[in-house]
Design a protein around this motif. Sequence first.
Motif, short mmCIF file in Angstrom:
data_model
loop_
_atom_site.label_atom_id
_atom_site.label_comp_id
_atom_site.label_asym_id
_atom_site.label_seq_id
_atom_site.Cartn_x
_atom_site.Cartn_y
_atom_site.Cartn_z
N VAL A 88 -9.94 0.03 7.13
CA VAL A 88 -8.72 0.60 8.05
C VAL A 88 -8.55 -0.28 9.26
O VAL A 88 -7.32 -0.70 9.63
CB VAL A 88 -9.07 2.05 8.47
N GLY A 89 -9.56 -0.52 9.89
CA GLY A 89 -9.45 -1.39 11.48
C GLY A 89 -8.83 -2.50 11.07
O GLY A 89 -8.24 -3.03 12.10
N SER A 90 -9.03 -3.12 9.89
CA SER A 90 -8.46 -4.80 9.54
C SER A 90 -7.26 -4.45 8.80
O SER A 90 -6.48 -5.45 8.47
CB SER A 90 -9.42 -5.35 8.73
N GLY A 91 -6.48 -3.27 8.40
CA GLY A 91 -5.38 -3.11 7.89
C GLY A 91 -4.08 -3.69 8.44
O GLY A 91 -3.15 -3.97 7.79
N GLY A 92 -4.17 -3.81 9.76
CA GLY A 92 -2.87 -4.31 10.48
C GLY A 92 -2.95 -5.62 10.60
O GLY A 92 -2.04 -6.39 11.27
N SER A 93 -3.78 -6.67 10.17
CA SER A 93 -4.05 -7.91 10.28
C SER A 93 -2.98 -8.62 9.02
O SER A 93 -2.97 -8.02 8.13
CB SER A 93 -5.35 -8.29 10.02
N GLY A 120 -4.66 3.76 2.04
CA GLY A 120 -3.39 3.20 0.96
C GLY A 120 -2.58 2.55 1.66
O GLY A 120 -1.28 2.37 0.83
N SER A 121 -2.43 2.20 3.09
CA SER A 121 -1.13 1.19 3.57
C SER A 121 -1.90 0.38 4.41
O SER A 121 -3.15 0.33 4.74
CB SER A 121 -0.47 2.05 4.33
N SER A 122 -1.16 -0.61 4.77
CA SER A 122 -1.68 -1.82 5.74
C SER A 122 -1.31 -1.55 7.20
O SER A 122 -1.70 -2.30 7.99
CB SER A 122 -0.79 -3.06 5.43
N GLY A 123 -0.72 -0.39 7.69
CA GLY A 123 -0.76 0.00 8.90
C GLY A 123 -1.96 0.44 9.67
O GLY A 123 -2.92 1.01 9.12
#
Length: 332
Positions: free
Chosen positions: A4-9, A165-168
């Motif tokens: 999750v922590g890298s989902g926003g990259s 399940g998302s990139s946010g």
Amino acid sequence: MAAVGSGGSPAAAGPGAVSAGTLEPGTTTAGNVKHLVLFLHEAVLVQYVDTLKLAVPSLIYTLQNNLQYVAISNLPAATFQVTYQLKILTTALFSVLMLNRSLSRLQWASLLLLFTGVAIVQAQQAGGGSPRPLDQNPGAGLAAVVASCLSSGFAGVYFEKILKGSSGSVWLRNLQLGLFGTALGLVGLWWAEGTAVAHRGFFFGYTPAVWGVVLNQAFGGLLVAVVVKYADNILKGFATSLSIVLSTVASIRLFGFHVDPLFALGAGLVIGAVYLYSLPRGAAKAIASASASTSGPCTHQQPPGQPPPPQLSSHRGDVSTEPFLPKSVLVK
């Protein structure tokens, strides 16, 4: 939750995320108000489907906060603190049902221990083990705690599922939760106390104690994020145990709460269960593997001048070494 922590990259966002991933707050655009506004417009309004998904946990969290006030109004603080640990049990059960997470024998044993400890504390409360104010209703308090734990477990696991399940990023999702929570809270305030607010003002009754509670809740939410980032679940278990002890001590000093052997036994079982549930899943296996590798029949000699091969490096990325406590429990 590690991903999750890298989902926003941008790399993790994929081609469908357009430029929103490059405008993540706290990266190269920190302090750029224009880019921040564009990012929020893209993430909250343009991608409104993802935003609407957060309406469900936000509604449940708003309900949960109100249930906590009902519970603490009808239960001693120490009893509430112990009973509220049932959220670990509900979160674990919803994790199994919604995320297909498997539980080990030690996990099930700790959950059973947790339930037993809470039952003992509630039996002590129902038996009148300590004096309570006349306006308190232990039955209503217990029902509010159970409903709050159920809502907390479901909302936490649902939130974790959305994050996976998302990139946010977590910060974006928290912002979306806050938007819905504020709107739902205002609607509830207007429905329940609209006339009183119109006559007395929105901030009527905001004493220093109330402001202290508000700031403490806000600080606690930020502290949870720090725990997720920098600490592990063993420290989280110790912090939970310490909170039970501090709540009991404060109840004794401020409200004349009486600790009898039955309450001490139940609280002790809950504290032990929280600690056991926080232990790493692969700790025992890693120790057994290390012991077997040092005392096994292998007699291979390492050539001089070369470092010995690592024994447990293959376990660092194994799922079995992840902490028992789901990250959902850490989401308030």
